[in-house]
Write a protein that holds these residues in place. Structure first.
Motif, PDB file in Angstrom:
ATOM      1  N   LEU A 111       0.849  -1.193   0.000  1.00 37.06           N
ATOM      2  CA  LEU A 111       0.000   0.000   0.000  1.00 37.06           C
ATOM      3  C   LEU A 111       0.886   1.245   0.000  1.00 37.06           C
ATOM      4  O   LEU A 111       1.743   1.401   0.855  1.00 37.06           O
ATOM      5  CB  LEU A 111      -0.914  -0.008   1.233  1.00 37.06           C
ATOM      6  N   THR A 112       0.677   2.145  -0.965  1.00 36.84           N
ATOM      7  CA  THR A 112       1.479   3.366  -1.058  1.00 36.84           C
ATOM      8  C   THR A 112       0.566   4.582  -1.125  1.00 36.84           C
ATOM      9  O   THR A 112      -0.595   4.495  -1.560  1.00 36.84           O
ATOM     10  CB  THR A 112       2.379   3.358  -2.303  1.00 36.84           C
ATOM     11  N   VAL A 113       1.108   5.733  -0.704  1.00 38.70           N
ATOM     12  CA  VAL A 113       0.339   6.979  -0.745  1.00 38.70           C
ATOM     13  C   VAL A 113      -0.033   7.319  -2.185  1.00 38.70           C
ATOM     14  O   VAL A 113      -1.177   7.700  -2.477  1.00 38.70           O
ATOM     15  CB  VAL A 113       1.140   8.126  -0.107  1.00 38.70           C
ATOM     16  N   GLN A 114       0.929   7.166  -3.089  1.00 39.18           N
ATOM     17  CA  GLN A 114       0.654   7.495  -4.489  1.00 39.18           C
ATOM     18  C   GLN A 114      -0.390   6.565  -5.084  1.00 39.18           C
ATOM     19  O   GLN A 114      -1.248   6.988  -5.867  1.00 39.18           O
ATOM     20  CB  GLN A 114       1.934   7.441  -5.314  1.00 39.18           C
ATOM     21  N   GLY A 115      -0.343   5.296  -4.705  1.00 37.28           N
ATOM     22  CA  GLY A 115      -1.349   4.361  -5.188  1.00 37.28           C
ATOM     23  C   GLY A 115      -2.745   4.751  -4.727  1.00 37.28           C
ATOM     24  O   GLY A 115      -3.713   4.661  -5.492  1.00 37.28           O
ATOM     25  N   ILE A 116      -2.853   5.194  -3.468  1.00 37.44           N
ATOM     26  CA  ILE A 116      -4.148   5.647  -2.943  1.00 37.44           C
ATOM     27  C   ILE A 116      -4.615   6.891  -3.685  1.00 37.44           C
ATOM     28  O   ILE A 116      -5.783   6.993  -4.085  1.00 37.44           O
ATOM     29  CB  ILE A 116      -4.040   5.925  -1.433  1.00 37.44           C
ATOM     30  N   GLN A 117      -3.717   7.857  -3.904  1.00 34.35           N
ATOM     31  CA  GLN A 117      -4.088   9.081  -4.599  1.00 34.35           C
ATOM     32  C   GLN A 117      -4.554   8.793  -6.022  1.00 34.35           C
ATOM     33  O   GLN A 117      -5.541   9.369  -6.494  1.00 34.35           O
ATOM     34  CB  GLN A 117      -2.908  10.052  -4.613  1.00 34.35           C
ATOM     35  N   ASN A 118      -3.849   7.903  -6.715  1.00 34.37           N
ATOM     36  CA  ASN A 118      -4.253   7.546  -8.082  1.00 34.37           C
ATOM     37  C   ASN A 118      -5.646   6.931  -8.106  1.00 34.37           C
ATOM     38  O   ASN A 118      -6.464   7.226  -8.980  1.00 34.37           O
ATOM     39  CB  ASN A 118      -3.251   6.573  -8.696  1.00 34.37           C
ATOM     40  N   THR A 119      -5.928   6.071  -7.128  1.00 37.35           N
ATOM     41  CA  THR A 119      -7.228   5.414  -7.058  1.00 37.35           C
ATOM     42  C   THR A 119      -8.324   6.399  -6.689  1.00 37.35           C
ATOM     43  O   THR A 119      -9.453   6.299  -7.192  1.00 37.35           O
ATOM     44  CB  THR A 119      -7.185   4.266  -6.029  1.00 37.35           C
ATOM     45  N   VAL A 120      -7.997   7.361  -5.844  1.00 42.47           N
ATOM     46  CA  VAL A 120      -8.972   8.381  -5.439  1.00 42.47           C
ATOM     47  C   VAL A 120      -9.466   9.163  -6.652  1.00 42.47           C
ATOM     48  O   VAL A 120     -10.658   9.486  -6.752  1.00 42.47           O
ATOM     49  CB  VAL A 120      -8.350   9.320  -4.389  1.00 42.47           C
ATOM     50  N   VAL A 121      -8.570   9.473  -7.572  1.00 43.34           N
ATOM     51  CA  VAL A 121      -8.972  10.219  -8.774  1.00 43.34           C
ATOM     52  C   VAL A 121      -9.985   9.407  -9.574  1.00 43.34           C
ATOM     53  O   VAL A 121     -10.993   9.952 -10.058  1.00 43.34           O
ATOM     54  CB  VAL A 121      -7.740  10.554  -9.644  1.00 43.34           C
ATOM     55  N   ILE A 122      -9.748   8.112  -9.722  1.00 39.42           N
ATOM     56  CA  ILE A 122     -10.668   7.263 -10.487  1.00 39.42           C
ATOM     57  C   ILE A 122     -12.016   7.163  -9.777  1.00 39.42           C
ATOM     58  O   ILE A 122     -13.078   7.302 -10.406  1.00 39.42           O
ATOM     59  CB  ILE A 122     -10.047   5.871 -10.688  1.00 39.42           C
ATOM     60  N   ILE A 123     -12.012   6.942  -8.473  1.00 34.37           N
ATOM     61  CA  ILE A 123     -13.266   6.838  -7.718  1.00 34.37           C
ATOM     62  C   ILE A 123     -14.026   8.157  -7.768  1.00 34.37           C
ATOM     63  O   ILE A 123     -15.255   8.184  -7.954  1.00 34.37           O
ATOM     64  CB  ILE A 123     -12.980   6.415  -6.269  1.00 34.37           C
ATOM     65  N   SER A 124     -13.312   9.276  -7.620  1.00 38.45           N
ATOM     66  CA  SER A 124     -13.960  10.588  -7.677  1.00 38.45           C
ATOM     67  C   SER A 124     -14.617  10.811  -9.037  1.00 38.45           C
ATOM     68  O   SER A 124     -15.725  11.355  -9.121  1.00 38.45           O
ATOM     69  CB  SER A 124     -12.941  11.694  -7.407  1.00 38.45           C
ATOM     70  N   SER A 125     -13.940  10.406 -10.094  1.00 35.44           N
ATOM     71  CA  SER A 125     -14.490  10.568 -11.445  1.00 35.44           C
ATOM     72  C   SER A 125     -15.780   9.778 -11.600  1.00 35.44           C
ATOM     73  O   SER A 125     -16.768  10.278 -12.162  1.00 35.44           O
ATOM     74  CB  SER A 125     -13.463  10.115 -12.483  1.00 35.44           C
ATOM     75  N   ILE A 126     -15.799   8.542 -11.092  1.00 36.14           N
ATOM     76  CA  ILE A 126     -16.995   7.702 -11.191  1.00 36.14           C
ATOM     77  C   ILE A 126     -18.153   8.311 -10.412  1.00 36.14           C
ATOM     78  O   ILE A 126     -19.291   8.377 -10.892  1.00 36.14           O
ATOM     79  CB  ILE A 126     -16.686   6.282 -10.692  1.00 36.14           C
ATOM     80  N   LEU A 127     -17.876   8.795  -9.193  1.00 35.23           N
ATOM     81  CA  LEU A 127     -18.930   9.392  -8.373  1.00 35.23           C
ATOM     82  C   LEU A 127     -19.433  10.693  -8.979  1.00 35.23           C
ATOM     83  O   LEU A 127     -20.644  10.982  -8.946  1.00 35.23           O
ATOM     84  CB  LEU A 127     -18.408   9.623  -6.955  1.00 35.23           C
TER      85      LEU A 127
END
Length: 427
Positions: A111-127
């Motif tokens: 688990l990495t901070v950058q990995g979380i940030q990258n995933t957050v962008v995708i989840i935010s886009s979907i929402l």
């Protein structure tokens, strides 16, 4: 007596309209909270890369913090209003599969901070996609107002960048990262060109101004893609006039590109000096380290080509270069490296499903002569632009590239092509 095929098609279209209308009645008026949340997110994107220049803590920039803040707001909103518009349910299902595969990577990899940030962008886009569709499906939906807000958010940094050129010079880095800004401006060019396609000449001039800013930013890939948007906007191959117009615009685009390349000295230096590791037609061009980055990512991805090596692992693979290259500058390689062939298939399945749904809706708009027709064309152009940018950039992890395009997609799929009894003009 049996109906004709045309009458059957008309009946099917009316049934689809009534199903959409039932969703409108269920949602009622556009919720002020939903519209306000979208507007805040949109106008924040006018900052482009400025928040990334400030650190909240060593591992997280202000941009990363804002992404986390917005995803929390979007999740809370969805929990308060957990309704997915009928027209986006299949694309959402595909994006959920893609996100679930990313989550699988978090379980089995570090688990990495950058990995979380990258995933957050995708989840935010979907929402944001879900909320935009909800707003568009509501009675008296402020669709046009939201599109105008996106354009205003794009024009603000464009004007600031131009005003700073006399002091800071062409391609300056002091305010915005020029490549990132150019990618953001391409969304505005796509929107204006969508309106131009359907008769608005003023939008052509606005698109040309934004393209001039792209040129002044010295972003070469964005320049080529921008010309491609102008060509696609007038692509009509169903008549002789359409072919003639397409060929004329293509000729003009090639001429403009050649003129700029031969006569604009800053651009010439950007192309033909520096890392000359690639050649086109025997002419060496500057790739700015991309060839080295791509080779490194490909060699690393071959170690786990099917399932990938986990979120943000492509950045870790590039860290061995010690060349200041932190991202792969090709999101298709990023997806393959991080999520494997399975991730690539899920991404194309999800985004392709959304594009296909938007195209069907656009054709429906055209058939009904709806006022949303221009927005439909703009959205399709913006989606194609995103796919093109993924070839040479990192837009998949940029909030200001992903979210506006997903909002546009939600507005298109949530809009009714014709519902005079349910909706009056909102703007």
């Amino acid at each position: 007596m049996r109906g004709t095929p045309d009458s059957a098609g008309t009946t099917a279209a009316r049934l689809a309209l009534y199903r959409s209308a039932s969703g409108t009645r269920q949602l009622g008026q556009a919720a002020p909270l939903s519209v306000s949340l979208l507007m805040v997110i949109i106008f924040t994107q006018a900052l482009v890369t400025i928040p990334a220049q400030f650190r909240i803590i060593p591992q997280i920039s202000l941009g990363g913090f804002l992404s986390l803040f917005f995803v929390v707001l979007l999740v809370m909103h969805f929990l308060m209003r957990p309704y997915v518009v009928r027209e986006i349910r299949w694309p959402i299902f595909m994006f959920v599969l893609f996100t679930a595969w990313i989550a699988y990577g978090f379980i089995f990899y570090r688990l990495t901070v950058q990995g979380i940030q990258n995933t957050v962008v995708i989840i935010s886009s979907i929402l944001a996609f879900i909320i935009a569709a909800q707003v568009a499906k509501s009675i008296r939906a402020p669709t046009r107002a939201i599109v105008r807000a996106i354009l205003i958010a794009i024009w603000i940094p464009a004007v600031i960048y131009v005003l700073a050129i006399p002091v800071l010079g062409f391609g300056h880095l002091e305010i915005f990262a020029p490549r990132s800004l150019a990618g953001f401006l391409l969304i505005g060019i796509a929107i204006h060109c969508g309106y131009w396609r359907h008769g608005s000449r003023s939008d052509l001039w606005l698109a040309l101004f934004l393209y001039a800013v792209v040129v002044l930013s010295l972003s070469r890939a964005a320049m080529g893609m921008g010309l491609g948007v102008f060509i696609l906007a007038q692509l009509r191959l169903n008549s002789f006039t359409g072919w003639f117009r397409t060929i004329a615009i293509l000729t003009i685009a090639v001429g403009v590109a050649a003129f700029m390349l031969l006569n604009f000295e800053p651009l010439k230096q950007r192309f033909f000096t520096g890392d000359l590791s690639a050649a086109v037609g025997g002419v060496k061009i500057n790739t700015m380290g991309r060839i080295l980055a791509w080779t490194t990512v490909i060699n690393s991805a071959l170690e786990a080509p099917i399932v990938g090596k986990g979120p943000a692992s492509s950045s870790e693979a590039l860290s061995v270069l010690h060349a200041g290259i932190e991202q792969p500058h090709n999101d298709y390689l990023r997806i393959w490296h991080d999520y494997g062939v399975i991730g690539v298939m899920l991404w194309f399945g999800a985004f392709g499903t959304m594009m296909a749904a938007c195209r069907r809706q656009y054709k429906r708009f055209q058939k009904w002569g709806a006022r949303e027709t221009s927005v439909g064309a703009s959205t399709l152009l913006a989606q194609v632009t995103l796919l093109a940018l993924m070839l040479t950039d990192n837009v998949l992890i940029y909030f200001y590239n992903m979210v506006p395009i997903f909002i546009l997609s939600g507005l298109v799929l949530g809009s009714l092509p014709h519902a005079p009894l349910l909706r009056r003009s909102a703007s």
